[in-house]
Scaffold this motif. Sequence first.
Motif, PDB file in Angstrom:
ATOM      1  N   LEU A  20      -4.401  13.492  -5.337  1.00  0.00           N
ATOM      2  CA  LEU A  20      -3.946  12.480  -4.374  1.00  0.00           C
ATOM      3  C   LEU A  20      -5.097  11.548  -3.986  1.00  0.00           C
ATOM      4  O   LEU A  20      -5.444  11.381  -2.816  1.00  0.00           O
ATOM      5  N   GLU A  21      -5.651  10.917  -5.004  1.00  0.00           N
ATOM      6  CA  GLU A  21      -6.825  10.064  -4.805  1.00  0.00           C
ATOM      7  C   GLU A  21      -6.509   8.852  -3.911  1.00  0.00           C
ATOM      8  O   GLU A  21      -7.295   8.474  -3.041  1.00  0.00           O
ATOM      9  N   TYR A  22      -5.333   8.283  -4.098  1.00  0.00           N
ATOM     10  CA  TYR A  22      -4.996   7.085  -3.312  1.00  0.00           C
ATOM     11  C   TYR A  22      -4.703   7.469  -1.847  1.00  0.00           C
ATOM     12  O   TYR A  22      -5.101   6.756  -0.915  1.00  0.00           O
ATOM     13  N   VAL A  33       0.853  -1.196   0.000  1.00  0.00           N
ATOM     14  CA  VAL A  33       0.000   0.000   0.000  1.00  0.00           C
ATOM     15  C   VAL A  33       0.890   1.248   0.000  1.00  0.00           C
ATOM     16  O   VAL A  33       0.665   2.210  -0.741  1.00  0.00           O
ATOM     17  N   GLN A  34       1.923   1.172   0.820  1.00  0.00           N
ATOM     18  CA  GLN A  34       2.830   2.308   0.920  1.00  0.00           C
ATOM     19  C   GLN A  34       3.485   2.601  -0.434  1.00  0.00           C
ATOM     20  O   GLN A  34       3.638   3.762  -0.820  1.00  0.00           O
ATOM     21  N   ASP A  35       3.853   1.561  -1.162  1.00  0.00           N
ATOM     22  CA  ASP A  35       4.486   1.770  -2.464  1.00  0.00           C
ATOM     23  C   ASP A  35       3.523   2.460  -3.439  1.00  0.00           C
ATOM     24  O   ASP A  35       3.932   3.332  -4.201  1.00  0.00           O
ATOM     25  N   LYS A  36       2.257   2.081  -3.378  1.00  0.00           N
ATOM     26  CA  LYS A  36       1.284   2.733  -4.270  1.00  0.00           C
ATOM     27  C   LYS A  36       1.123   4.208  -3.916  1.00  0.00           C
ATOM     28  O   LYS A  36       1.004   5.066  -4.786  1.00  0.00           O
ATOM     29  N   LEU A  37       1.132   4.460  -2.620  1.00  0.00           N
ATOM     30  CA  LEU A  37       1.010   5.842  -2.165  1.00  0.00           C
ATOM     31  C   LEU A  37       2.234   6.653  -2.614  1.00  0.00           C
ATOM     32  O   LEU A  37       2.121   7.789  -3.085  1.00  0.00           O
ATOM     33  N   TYR A  38       3.396   6.019  -2.493  1.00  0.00           N
ATOM     34  CA  TYR A  38       4.650   6.662  -2.915  1.00  0.00           C
ATOM     35  C   TYR A  38       4.597   6.981  -4.418  1.00  0.00           C
ATOM     36  O   TYR A  38       4.940   8.091  -4.832  1.00  0.00           O
ATOM     37  N   PHE A  40      -7.060  -4.164   5.910  1.00  0.00           N
ATOM     38  CA  PHE A  40      -6.726  -2.802   5.485  1.00  0.00           C
ATOM     39  C   PHE A  40      -6.570  -2.826   3.961  1.00  0.00           C
ATOM     40  O   PHE A  40      -5.601  -3.413   3.450  1.00  0.00           O
ATOM     41  N   ARG A  41      -7.528  -2.249   3.250  1.00  0.00           N
ATOM     42  CA  ARG A  41      -7.504  -2.320   1.789  1.00  0.00           C
ATOM     43  C   ARG A  41      -8.070  -1.001   1.236  1.00  0.00           C
ATOM     44  O   ARG A  41      -9.258  -0.885   0.957  1.00  0.00           O
ATOM     45  N   PRO A  42      -7.217   0.011   1.083  1.00  0.00           N
ATOM     46  CA  PRO A  42      -7.698   1.338   0.660  1.00  0.00           C
ATOM     47  C   PRO A  42      -8.427   1.318  -0.677  1.00  0.00           C
ATOM     48  O   PRO A  42      -9.280   2.180  -0.927  1.00  0.00           O
ATOM     49  N   GLU A  43      -8.128   0.338  -1.526  1.00  0.00           N
ATOM     50  CA  GLU A  43      -8.779   0.278  -2.851  1.00  0.00           C
ATOM     51  C   GLU A  43     -10.295   0.258  -2.725  1.00  0.00           C
ATOM     52  O   GLU A  43     -11.000   0.651  -3.652  1.00  0.00           O
ATOM     53  N   ARG A  44     -10.817  -0.202  -1.598  1.00  0.00           N
ATOM     54  CA  ARG A  44     -12.270  -0.271  -1.481  1.00  0.00           C
ATOM     55  C   ARG A  44     -12.903   1.130  -1.520  1.00  0.00           C
ATOM     56  O   ARG A  44     -14.099   1.267  -1.630  1.00  0.00           O
ATOM     57  N   PHE A  45     -12.070   2.170  -1.360  1.00  0.00           N
ATOM     58  CA  PHE A  45     -12.603   3.536  -1.409  1.00  0.00           C
ATOM     59  C   PHE A  45     -12.427   4.181  -2.782  1.00  0.00           C
ATOM     60  O   PHE A  45     -12.564   5.395  -2.916  1.00  0.00           O
ATOM     61  N   VAL A  55      -7.951  17.371   4.332  1.00  0.00           N
ATOM     62  CA  VAL A  55      -6.901  18.086   3.578  1.00  0.00           C
ATOM     63  C   VAL A  55      -5.554  17.944   4.303  1.00  0.00           C
ATOM     64  O   VAL A  55      -4.534  17.588   3.712  1.00  0.00           O
ATOM     65  N   GLU A  56      -5.587  18.178   5.597  1.00  0.00           N
ATOM     66  CA  GLU A  56      -4.350  18.099   6.391  1.00  0.00           C
ATOM     67  C   GLU A  56      -3.744  16.685   6.317  1.00  0.00           C
ATOM     68  O   GLU A  56      -2.552  16.505   6.053  1.00  0.00           O
ATOM     69  N   SER A  57      -4.584  15.668   6.504  1.00  0.00           N
ATOM     70  CA  SER A  57      -4.072  14.298   6.592  1.00  0.00           C
ATOM     71  C   SER A  57      -3.565  13.801   5.253  1.00  0.00           C
ATOM     72  O   SER A  57      -2.524  13.139   5.179  1.00  0.00           O
ATOM     73  N   VAL A  58      -4.286  14.140   4.175  1.00  0.00           N
ATOM     74  CA  VAL A  58      -3.846  13.699   2.842  1.00  0.00           C
ATOM     75  C   VAL A  58      -2.473  14.314   2.540  1.00  0.00           C
ATOM     76  O   VAL A  58      -1.571  13.643   2.033  1.00  0.00           O
ATOM     77  N   CYS A  59      -2.309  15.562   2.895  1.00  0.00           N
ATOM     78  CA  CYS A  59      -1.027  16.231   2.653  1.00  0.00           C
ATOM     79  C   CYS A  59       0.092  15.529   3.439  1.00  0.00           C
ATOM     80  O   CYS A  59       1.145  15.203   2.893  1.00  0.00           O
ATOM     81  N   ILE A  60      -0.154  15.249   4.705  1.00  0.00           N
ATOM     82  CA  ILE A  60       0.880  14.620   5.542  1.00  0.00           C
ATOM     83  C   ILE A  60       1.197  13.217   5.022  1.00  0.00           C
ATOM     84  O   ILE A  60       2.365  12.837   4.889  1.00  0.00           O
ATOM     85  N   LEU A  61       0.171  12.443   4.717  1.00  0.00           N
ATOM     86  CA  LEU A  61       0.398  11.066   4.256  1.00  0.00           C
ATOM     87  C   LEU A  61       1.225  11.062   2.974  1.00  0.00           C
ATOM     88  O   LEU A  61       2.215  10.319   2.854  1.00  0.00           O
ATOM     89  N   ALA A  62       0.811  11.903   2.016  1.00  0.00           N
ATOM     90  CA  ALA A  62       1.482  11.875   0.716  1.00  0.00           C
ATOM     91  C   ALA A  62       2.921  12.349   0.828  1.00  0.00           C
ATOM     92  O   ALA A  62       3.835  11.749   0.263  1.00  0.00           O
ATOM     93  N   ARG A  63       3.137  13.410   1.589  1.00  0.00           N
ATOM     94  CA  ARG A  63       4.497  13.963   1.629  1.00  0.00           C
ATOM     95  C   ARG A  63       5.438  13.068   2.436  1.00  0.00           C
ATOM     96  O   ARG A  63       6.603  12.908   2.094  1.00  0.00           O
ATOM     97  N   MET A  64       4.928  12.462   3.462  1.00  0.00           N
ATOM     98  CA  MET A  64       5.820  11.581   4.236  1.00  0.00           C
ATOM     99  C   MET A  64       6.123  10.308   3.463  1.00  0.00           C
ATOM    100  O   MET A  64       7.236   9.802   3.477  1.00  0.00           O
ATOM    101  N   ALA A  65       5.114   9.782   2.752  1.00  0.00           N
ATOM    102  CA  ALA A  65       5.352   8.556   1.989  1.00  0.00           C
ATOM    103  C   ALA A  65       6.259   8.841   0.788  1.00  0.00           C
ATOM    104  O   ALA A  65       7.002   7.964   0.343  1.00  0.00           O
ATOM    105  N   ARG A  66       6.188  10.066   0.250  1.00  0.00           N
ATOM    106  CA  ARG A  66       7.078  10.432  -0.869  1.00  0.00           C
ATOM    107  C   ARG A  66       8.532  10.477  -0.408  1.00  0.00           C
ATOM    108  O   ARG A  66       9.443  10.107  -1.125  1.00  0.00           O
TER     109      ARG A  66
END
Length: 533
Positions: free
Chosen positions: A368-370, A337-342, A443-448, A479-490
Amino acid sequence: MSVVQAATALSAAYAVFVVGRLLAKREPGDRLIAINAGPLAMPISGFWPPKGWLGNSWAHFLRAAFDRFGQTVIPCIFPLTAERYIYVGDAAACKMIMNDRHAFIKDVKAYAVISFFGENIVGTEGDTWVRHRSIARKSFGERNNALLWTETVRTLEDWFAPWDAEIGAQGGKITANLTESMRDITLFIIASAGFGLQFSRTTLGEKREGYALPFGKALFTAIETMFHRVLAPRWLYSLPIESLRKSDEAYSELQRYIKQMIAEARASGAAPGADAESSEAADLFRRLVDANDEEQGARLTDDELLSNIYVFFLAGHETSAHTLTFAFALLALHPEVQDKLYEEAKRLWPEDSGEQWSTSKLPDYNRLEYALAVFRETLRLFPAEVAMQRVSVNDTTLPSQIRNAAGQWQPARLPVKAGTVCVLDIHAVHMSPLDWGEDAERFRPERFIDSPGYEWPRDAWIPFTGGPHVCLGQRFATVESVCILARMARKYRISPTPEIAKLPKDEQWRRLTKWTVGITSTPGRVDLSFEKR
Ligand code: HEM
């Protein structure tokens, strides 16, 4: 009569009283609930040792109850108090309850815990709530979200710098306490996007002149000691009890800080919304003070303003911090999952430095849909509020599903009497195989992510509830969480520490996602390894 005999007689009399009340109040169909963890979970968990019990196990206990009884709405009675509750684990029934605020009202007594500064949006109902909500909602909007995004980017850059230096010095990897990091990062963000205060790791500990505590310390201590504050009688504060003294000091300092901020916001006199880009015009706090001052007639008093601001902090800080801690624990447990987010974040920001990275703006959120799916899936598994209560005003019925003898689920309706407490069991709705399928525990984010022929079940995802009381900060938190998740995983590859990594997978999951019921679902300490991508 000896003491033992007296105690036995008293216990027997109490048992007779309990059983008598129980039999008198019990109705056909009522299930006996052994631990009334829902309504009691909040007050108990502040004091009572078996916290783990009330976290993971409690949630499983209730879910198992829905499964065992073969009903998505369970009428039940708690033996000790003989009080009747309806546990609602049905998406359609929750929707009906949430949407009709006149037929199902909040029991405001349950919110006394957060109303000590004055009335506020969370602790009120009816016309008073409408007044608070109509002013408070003006604080939230896309201008605030734009500021929120920029401040999240800035805060993270400030956070990454010492991590990167440490990673360099320690041969490529560090272990960080995610629970604490998320607590501080989200505090800095709500401080700046909420209050126009720009904290950093170094300034968090600085106190303003004339104050006994730094703002962050006053806030953390106030939140940690909230239950003392409500439950301990005032006279206890005159005794030399260190924890109460600290709580008292934190509350009075916090009150002084926020009152001074209100005064400063008024004195600065900037015309409301004069400059869409300036933080003075866009932060929640400033917008709330301005919206209130512009209001004709129904204005909030200064104590109500203070109380609402405290609630924004409380509602907006811990919920996001805990959700993000769970999210990173889940990402560490699921490298795929992390790799897809990255990959998604890398498409948006090919380099983790330079102009494009450091000047990222709110429109990036739409790409940042994923990351959004990861956030939603985390909240499905670990909703910050596992349950909410409403009280039915009239006799009515609720839709439900009942499993028949052949094991098939069939629609039904369950009668509800006026005055019954309805517990919206958010966790049970999120775990229902009826809406989420047999792998609901995974835990399967694809369901969303919608696809041709598949739309994720909107009504069965209610971490922010829905209807008129829906969380006012839903978009802020997202907005806050998507930003944090994406930037940290990047920027980093995140994994369990070597001690955890060597354990079997289900034990890793258990250790990293352990939680207790606090003000919100509270993760334990989560240490993770960070390596630069
Ligand atoms: C992951 C983050 C969050 C979650 C899961 C969450 C969840 C909730 C829930 C379940 C409610 C109760 C709604 C009801 O009574 O039906 C609520 C209310 C509220 N939340 Fe949030 N929240 C989050 C973040 C935030 C943030 C960031 C803010 C503000 C900055 C905020 C402000 C509020 C307010 C003001 C209310 C009261 C709404 C009303 O009663 O009218 N929340 N939230």
